[in-house]
Design a protein around this motif. Structure first.
Motif, PDB file in Angstrom:
ATOM      1  N   LYS A   1       0.371  -8.190  -4.469  1.00 54.50           N
ATOM      2  CA  LYS A   1       0.823  -7.851  -5.761  1.00 54.50           C
ATOM      3  C   LYS A   1       2.526  -8.255  -5.411  1.00 54.50           C
ATOM      4  CE  LYS A   1      -1.176  -3.788  -4.608  1.00 54.50           C
ATOM      5  NZ  LYS A   1      -2.180  -4.526  -3.194  1.00 54.50           N
TER       6      LYS A   1
ATOM      7  N   ARG B   1       5.954   6.519  -0.669  1.00 55.35           N
ATOM      8  CA  ARG B   1       6.295   6.418   0.446  1.00 55.35           C
ATOM      9  C   ARG B   1       7.231   6.678   0.630  1.00 55.35           C
ATOM     10  NH1 ARG B   1       2.612   1.861   0.875  1.00 55.35           N
ATOM     11  NH2 ARG B   1       4.306   0.641   0.273  1.00 55.35           N
TER      12      ARG B   1
ATOM     13  N   LYS C   1      -6.377   6.832   2.229  1.00 51.85           N
ATOM     14  CA  LYS C   1      -6.884   7.353   1.150  1.00 51.85           C
ATOM     15  C   LYS C   1      -6.181   7.630  -0.174  1.00 51.85           C
ATOM     16  CE  LYS C   1     -10.079  10.074   3.627  1.00 51.85           C
ATOM     17  NZ  LYS C   1      -9.795  12.074   4.289  1.00 51.85           N
TER      18      LYS C   1
ATOM     19  N   VAL D   1      -3.904   8.543  -3.109  1.00 47.59           N
ATOM     20  CA  VAL D   1      -3.050  10.161  -3.525  1.00 47.59           C
ATOM     21  C   VAL D   1      -3.351  11.046  -5.254  1.00 47.59           C
ATOM     22  CG1 VAL D   1      -0.774  11.164  -4.012  1.00 47.59           C
ATOM     23  CG2 VAL D   1      -1.407   9.721  -1.983  1.00 47.59           C
TER      24      VAL D   1
ATOM     25  N   GLY E   1       0.234  -1.278  -8.044  1.00 49.47           N
ATOM     26  CA  GLY E   1      -0.631  -0.780  -6.930  1.00 49.47           C
ATOM     27  C   GLY E   1      -1.382   0.507  -8.087  1.00 49.47           C
TER      28      GLY E   1
ATOM     29  N   ARG F   1      -5.360   2.745  -9.121  1.00 48.30           N
ATOM     30  CA  ARG F   1      -6.171   3.147  -8.374  1.00 48.30           C
ATOM     31  C   ARG F   1      -7.584   2.972  -8.549  1.00 48.30           C
ATOM     32  NH1 ARG F   1      -2.279   0.549  -4.802  1.00 48.30           N
ATOM     33  NH2 ARG F   1      -3.185  -0.167  -2.276  1.00 48.30           N
TER      34      ARG F   1
ATOM     35  N   ARG G   1       2.524  -9.018   7.970  1.00 47.89           N
ATOM     36  CA  ARG G   1       3.583  -7.782   6.700  1.00 47.89           C
ATOM     37  C   ARG G   1       4.430  -7.677   7.639  1.00 47.89           C
ATOM     38  NH1 ARG G   1       1.514  -4.835   1.791  1.00 47.89           N
ATOM     39  NH2 ARG G   1       0.441  -4.180   3.507  1.00 47.89           N
TER      40      ARG G   1
ATOM     41  N   ARG H   1       4.873  -1.207   8.445  1.00 45.10           N
ATOM     42  CA  ARG H   1       4.453   0.725   7.415  1.00 45.10           C
ATOM     43  C   ARG H   1       2.797   1.470   8.453  1.00 45.10           C
ATOM     44  NH1 ARG H   1       2.762  -1.238   1.851  1.00 45.10           N
ATOM     45  NH2 ARG H   1       0.931  -0.457   2.234  1.00 45.10           N
TER      46      ARG H   1
ATOM     47  N   ARG I   1      -9.022   0.863   3.849  1.00 43.78           N
ATOM     48  CA  ARG I   1      -8.348   0.591   2.097  1.00 43.78           C
ATOM     49  C   ARG I   1      -9.317  -0.225   1.470  1.00 43.78           C
ATOM     50  NH1 ARG I   1      -2.670  -0.972   4.731  1.00 43.78           N
ATOM     51  NH2 ARG I   1      -2.011  -1.332   2.647  1.00 43.78           N
TER      52      ARG I   1
HETATM   53  N1  LIG Z   1      -1.937   4.410  -7.198  1.00 41.90           N
HETATM   54  C1  LIG Z   1      -1.486   4.424  -5.311  1.00 41.90           C
HETATM   55  C2  LIG Z   1      -1.221   3.595  -4.646  1.00 41.90           C
HETATM   56  C3  LIG Z   1      -1.146   3.518  -3.363  1.00 41.90           C
HETATM   57  N2  LIG Z   1      -1.642   4.875  -3.106  1.00 41.90           N
HETATM   58  C4  LIG Z   1      -1.588   5.478  -1.590  1.00 41.90           C
HETATM   59  O1  LIG Z   1      -0.280   4.658  -0.709  1.00 41.90           O
HETATM   60  C5  LIG Z   1      -1.459   3.742   0.537  1.00 41.90           C
HETATM   61  C6  LIG Z   1      -0.792   1.812   0.393  1.00 41.90           C
HETATM   62  O2  LIG Z   1      -0.585   1.762  -0.992  1.00 41.90           O
HETATM   63  P1  LIG Z   1       0.475   0.101  -0.984  1.00 41.90           P
HETATM   64  O3  LIG Z   1       0.094  -0.065  -3.131  1.00 41.90           O
HETATM   65  O4  LIG Z   1       2.126  -0.304  -1.402  1.00 41.90           O
HETATM   66  O5  LIG Z   1       0.192  -0.812  -0.582  1.00 41.90           O
HETATM   67  P2  LIG Z   1      -0.396  -2.478  -0.947  1.00 41.90           P
HETATM   68  O6  LIG Z   1      -1.580  -2.754  -1.230  1.00 41.90           O
HETATM   69  O7  LIG Z   1       0.440  -2.897  -1.092  1.00 41.90           O
HETATM   70  O8  LIG Z   1      -0.753  -2.905   0.108  1.00 41.90           O
HETATM   71  C7  LIG Z   1      -2.634   3.622  -0.159  1.00 41.90           C
HETATM   72  O9  LIG Z   1      -3.434   2.225   1.067  1.00 41.90           O
HETATM   73  C8  LIG Z   1      -2.920   5.305  -0.384  1.00 41.90           C
HETATM   74  O10 LIG Z   1      -2.970   5.653   0.075  1.00 41.90           O
HETATM   75  C9  LIG Z   1      -1.654   5.654  -3.515  1.00 41.90           C
HETATM   76  O11 LIG Z   1      -2.641   7.139  -2.997  1.00 41.90           O
HETATM   77  N3  LIG Z   1      -1.896   5.974  -4.820  1.00 41.90           N
END
Ligand SMILES: Nc1ccn([C@@H]2O[C@H](COP(=O)(O)OP(=O)(O)O)[C@@H](O)[C@H]2O)c(=O)n1
Ligand SMILES: Nc1ncnc2c1ncn2[C@@H]1O[C@H](COP(=O)(O)OP(=O)(O)O)[C@@H](O)[C@H]1O
Ligand SMILES: [Mg+2]
Length: 240
Positions: free
Chosen positions: A35, A58, A79, A81, A106, A109, A145, A149, A160
């Protein structure tokens, strides 16, 4: 099916333009599906502002905010958020960008994310990109990656994937059911994936007139007012 034209321009029966809503494209896909990588290319070619929900979370986690510890533990457990935190961060980033074309990466979700964004902003996506990739390939990409992280380890990655299947795929299926899903085979090399992405944006972009500067400013002012009114009505987000 609602098109980008509907999302950006609505016209009354007498033909006068009454509103230009921001254009929002949600970018979905399992962890490691590519993504973020593809969003960087889309920004370069199509002038969108890119906001990754994970990146915003983050940054919030590292900012020393009161939600920091909660966010860290959710991310390390894979999980999702609570939406009020994530929608607030996205809304703030959109307001500050000065743009009116957004790639939201992302997010949503889960169904709670989806409903909260719509309730607070009043915006529905013009369309939704979905990067479809086999689990084994996503796992390989995550473990290679190298972005430091904390959640890029095999144990959290598997959590995940589970959350993706249980909570995120139903949202993908929802957008498919209303004809808004653009599914891309993400298992190919980066350049090949982007060729498909480009085709989607090019065919949709033809119908989208870029907003002028004054129009952009007006759109954002109206947007901010509307968000505040939605907040008063729904009380979904705190912090105002
Ligand atoms: N809408 C979202 C997006 C991410 N997250 C959190 O952030 C983590 C990392 O998301 P990310 O989009 O950076 O991860 P990738 O799909 O890029 O690997 C997720 O596993 C969730 O714990 C969330 O809680 N709610
Ligand atoms: N099509 C691809 N083929 C091989 N590796 C890729 C591809 N797309 C992305 N990657 C790599 O895989 C990793 C995960 O990509 P990223 O864009 O961060 O995915 P996501 O945001 O969906 O988690 C990164 O190291 C990236 O360089
Ligand atoms: Mg990402």
């Amino acid at each position: 099916m609602e098109t980008v034209v509907d999302a950006s321009t609505s016209e009354e029966a007498n033909g006068s333009a009454v509103e230009k809503k921001p254009i929002v494209v949600f970018v979905l896909g399992g962890p490691g599906s590519g993504k973020g990588t593809q969003c960087a290319y889309i920004v370069e070619h199509f002038g969108f502002s890119h906001f990754s929900a994970g990146d915003l979370l983050r940054a919030e986690m590292n900012s020393g905010s009161e939600n920091g510890l909660m966010i860290r533990s959710m991310i390390n457990e894979g999980k999702i958020v609570p939406s009020e935190v994530t929608v607030n961060l996205l809304q703030q980033a959109m307001e500050e960008s000065g743009n009116d074309k957004f790639l939201i990466d992302g997010f949503p979700r889960n169904e709670e994310n989806r409903a909260a964004f719509e309730a607070v902003t009043g915006i529905e996506p013009a369309f939704v990109l979905f990067f479809d990739c086999p689990k084994e390939e996503m796992e390989r990409r995550i473990l290679n990656r190298n972005q430091g992280r904390e959640d890029d380890n095999i144990e959290t990655a598997r959590k995940r994937f589970k959350v993706f299947l249980e909570s995120s795929l139903p949202v993908v299926e929802y957008y498919e059911s209303i004809g808004k899903l653009q599914k891309i085979d993400a298992a190919r090399p980066i350049e090949e994936v982007f060729e498909s992405v480009k085709t989607v944006f090019a065919s949709i972009n033809e119908k989208v007139k870029p907003h002028g500067r004054a129009e952009k400013k007006f759109t954002l002012l109206k947007l901010q007012l509307k968000w505040k009114m939605n907040l008063l009505r729904n009380g979904v987000c705190k912090g105002y």
